[in-house]
Design a protein around this motif. Sequence first.
Motif, mmCIF file in Angstrom:
data_model
loop_
_atom_site.group_PDB
_atom_site.id
_atom_site.type_symbol
_atom_site.label_atom_id
_atom_site.label_comp_id
_atom_site.label_asym_id
_atom_site.label_seq_id
_atom_site.Cartn_x
_atom_site.Cartn_y
_atom_site.Cartn_z
ATOM 1 N N ASN A 75 12.291 -6.539 6.244
ATOM 2 C CA ASN A 75 13.154 -6.257 5.463
ATOM 3 C C ASN A 75 13.546 -4.815 5.702
ATOM 4 N N LEU A 76 12.398 -4.169 5.932
ATOM 5 C CA LEU A 76 12.512 -2.481 6.185
ATOM 6 C C LEU A 76 12.719 -1.918 7.496
ATOM 7 N N GLU A 77 12.548 -3.206 8.412
ATOM 8 C CA GLU A 77 12.881 -2.958 9.766
ATOM 9 C C GLU A 77 11.934 -1.751 10.413
ATOM 10 N N VAL A 78 10.558 -1.849 9.998
ATOM 11 C CA VAL A 78 9.457 -1.232 10.394
ATOM 12 C C VAL A 78 8.514 -2.122 10.809
ATOM 13 N N SER A 79 7.213 -1.617 11.194
ATOM 14 C CA SER A 79 6.081 -2.526 11.696
ATOM 15 C C SER A 79 5.396 -2.778 10.593
ATOM 16 N N ALA A 80 4.717 -3.840 10.725
ATOM 17 C CA ALA A 80 3.663 -4.274 9.486
ATOM 18 C C ALA A 80 2.742 -2.916 9.383
ATOM 19 N N VAL A 81 2.299 -2.191 10.292
ATOM 20 C CA VAL A 81 1.554 -1.135 10.199
ATOM 21 C C VAL A 81 2.005 -0.270 9.404
ATOM 22 N N THR A 82 3.069 0.133 9.492
ATOM 23 C CA THR A 82 3.954 1.212 8.646
ATOM 24 C C THR A 82 3.909 0.818 7.374
ATOM 25 N N VAL A 83 4.129 -0.575 7.064
ATOM 26 C CA VAL A 83 4.359 -1.066 5.724
ATOM 27 C C VAL A 83 2.820 -0.877 5.082
ATOM 28 N N GLY A 84 1.800 -1.114 5.839
ATOM 29 C CA GLY A 84 0.509 -0.644 5.326
ATOM 30 C C GLY A 84 0.335 0.667 5.097
ATOM 31 N N ARG A 85 0.731 1.530 5.631
ATOM 32 C CA ARG A 85 0.577 3.163 5.486
ATOM 33 C C ARG A 85 1.386 3.393 4.231
ATOM 34 N N TYR A 86 2.715 2.956 4.018
ATOM 35 C CA TYR A 86 3.512 3.142 2.814
ATOM 36 C C TYR A 86 2.800 2.534 1.602
ATOM 37 N N LEU A 87 1.943 1.510 1.613
ATOM 38 C CA LEU A 87 1.444 0.904 0.540
ATOM 39 C C LEU A 87 0.146 1.668 0.233
ATOM 40 N N ASP A 88 -0.461 2.017 1.151
ATOM 41 C CA ASP A 88 -1.691 2.921 1.066
ATOM 42 C C ASP A 88 -1.263 4.403 0.170
ATOM 43 N N LEU A 89 -0.130 5.014 0.525
ATOM 44 C CA LEU A 89 0.285 6.022 0.129
ATOM 45 C C LEU A 89 0.684 5.751 -1.601
ATOM 46 N N MET A 90 1.078 4.572 -1.652
ATOM 47 C CA MET A 90 1.626 4.515 -3.138
ATOM 48 C C MET A 90 0.187 4.311 -4.000
ATOM 49 N N VAL A 91 -0.385 3.646 -3.452
ATOM 50 C CA VAL A 91 -1.881 3.251 -4.192
ATOM 51 C C VAL A 91 -2.545 4.327 -4.503
ATOM 52 N N ASP A 92 -2.569 5.615 -3.460
ATOM 53 C CA ASP A 92 -3.354 6.576 -3.565
ATOM 54 C C ASP A 92 -2.777 7.501 -4.517
ATOM 55 N N LEU A 93 -1.517 7.522 -5.035
ATOM 56 C CA LEU A 93 -0.779 8.148 -5.877
ATOM 57 C C LEU A 93 -0.889 7.413 -7.223
ATOM 58 N N LEU A 94 -1.559 6.538 -7.393
ATOM 59 C CA LEU A 94 -1.745 5.839 -8.511
ATOM 60 C C LEU A 94 -0.395 5.147 -9.171
ATOM 61 N N LEU A 95 0.555 4.969 -8.314
ATOM 62 C CA LEU A 95 1.752 4.363 -8.687
ATOM 63 C C LEU A 95 1.753 2.811 -8.588
ATOM 64 N N VAL A 96 0.989 2.198 -7.539
ATOM 65 C CA VAL A 96 0.729 0.984 -7.186
ATOM 66 C C VAL A 96 -0.532 0.617 -7.270
ATOM 67 N N ARG A 97 -0.852 -0.676 -7.822
ATOM 68 C CA ARG A 97 -2.128 -1.195 -7.770
ATOM 69 C C ARG A 97 -2.167 -2.394 -6.764
ATOM 70 N N ARG A 98 -3.278 -2.338 -6.014
ATOM 71 C CA ARG A 98 -3.618 -3.609 -5.011
ATOM 72 C C ARG A 98 -4.788 -4.217 -5.504
ATOM 73 N N LEU A 99 -4.352 -5.184 -6.302
ATOM 74 C CA LEU A 99 -5.486 -6.463 -6.717
ATOM 75 C C LEU A 99 -6.050 -7.251 -5.685
ATOM 76 N N GLN A 100 -7.318 -6.911 -5.396
ATOM 77 C CA GLN A 100 -7.944 -7.761 -4.223
ATOM 78 C C GLN A 100 -8.463 -9.039 -4.919
ATOM 79 N N PRO A 101 -8.377 -9.831 -3.983
ATOM 80 C CA PRO A 101 -8.684 -11.546 -4.216
ATOM 81 C C PRO A 101 -10.341 -11.406 -4.125
ATOM 82 N N TRP A 102 -10.681 -12.479 -5.243
ATOM 83 C CA TRP A 102 -12.027 -12.776 -5.229
ATOM 84 C C TRP A 102 -12.343 -13.919 -4.202
ATOM 85 N N THR A 103 -13.145 -13.277 -3.161
ATOM 86 C CA THR A 103 -13.146 -14.389 -1.814
ATOM 87 C C THR A 103 -14.807 -14.631 -1.746
ATOM 88 N N PHE A 104 -15.695 -14.546 -2.627
ATOM 89 C CA PHE A 104 -16.861 -15.173 -2.415
ATOM 90 C C PHE A 104 -16.959 -16.758 -2.019
#
Length: 392
Positions: free
Chosen positions: A219-248
């Motif tokens: 949708n953004l016409e970028v790579s999946a790696v770039t999307v990951g970098r965008y998400l990391d930034l928003m998480v680091d700025l405390l604007l977005v939460r990345r809720l991890q799955p319980w995978t035990f």
Amino acid sequence: MIKRRLENKIRESLQRSPSVALMGPRQVGKTTIALNISENIPSIYLDLENMLDLERVRDITAFHEENREKLIILDEVQRKPEMFASLRGIIDKERRKGNKAGQFLFLGSASIDLLQQSSESLAGRIAYIELHGIDVLEYTAQNSGLITPLWLRGGFPESLLAASDQDSLKWRRDFIKTYLERDIPQLGPRIPAQTLERFWTMLAHNQGGVMNAAQLARNLEVSAVTVGRYLDLMVDLLLVRRLQPWTFNVGKRLVRAPKIYVRDSGITHALLNISTYNDLLGHPVVGGSWEGFVIENLLSVAPSNALPFYYGTPGGAEIDLILEFSGSEKWAIEVKRSSAPSLSKGFHIACEDIKADRRYVVYSGNERFPMREGVIAIPLHDLMQELLNTKK
């Protein structure tokens, strides 16, 4: 002005630790709390976005020597991360003189920068506290009745306390614009503001959805790696939460991608141009918005030894929020907007999978009552209070 619960915790931390770092997004109320604290103890406040104040601490050792009897409050400390190396020596020197607590209060808007720089130099010399937006307990302590204004406008004080919904929406739009055009570029990433706004809006549309980097990248016409970098930034700025799955290991195939939430409900609504409560009720995001609102409120009061997860299987077994406490006690929490909640078979199966010790469904009513298979239906306010009590 709404009284913030963390103010007393910060005061207590300053009595125990040489330095305290208070982290949270811009405009969430960090400076107000710091100035309140400074009224009762000798203090000096510096904003490192002010060029004059920045120059004053260029030699932090000399500045501290001139103000060693005061609490030094440094706002937007991520602007000068190199000072942390010098702060270790200052704190250790004061310890040898018997001054063990209350020397520095750091305020930061970018958690990852602050954590990386300070944890390397100040291990054992700093306490970390995160300031969330105004939550349900803080709001209802001074505003009886419905919590819908808090849900609609979010927890940023100026948005919540605006004179009207339109004034609130305008503040949140300006907040988004300022972050995109000024604050994020100051941190270094060279990301076009328009691209990052599209990304942020996509996350809001999919509030509470499982992360699909490939789809976002298309949708953004970028790579999946770039999307990951965008998400990391928003998480680091405390604007977005990345809720991890319980995978035990439970002997089942599990959903392993994180769920993504825009952390403040008011920002979610501003990104989607939702201006009134009626607009929100008619919007497809209403369920995801309520889920994110509940989860953020619960995590704002959860003890530090409670790790958050969600649980999901391809077969439909799911839990919106798992809180796993040290000692392996697990609370399974489902979120329902209905005033007459009902639970799917998948929730009960998931609770058995993870061997949940407590099972709750947070709903929009005002009474606590038991449901089948050991589930307790509980209002958000009551479960937040129960989590607060676990800290004692």
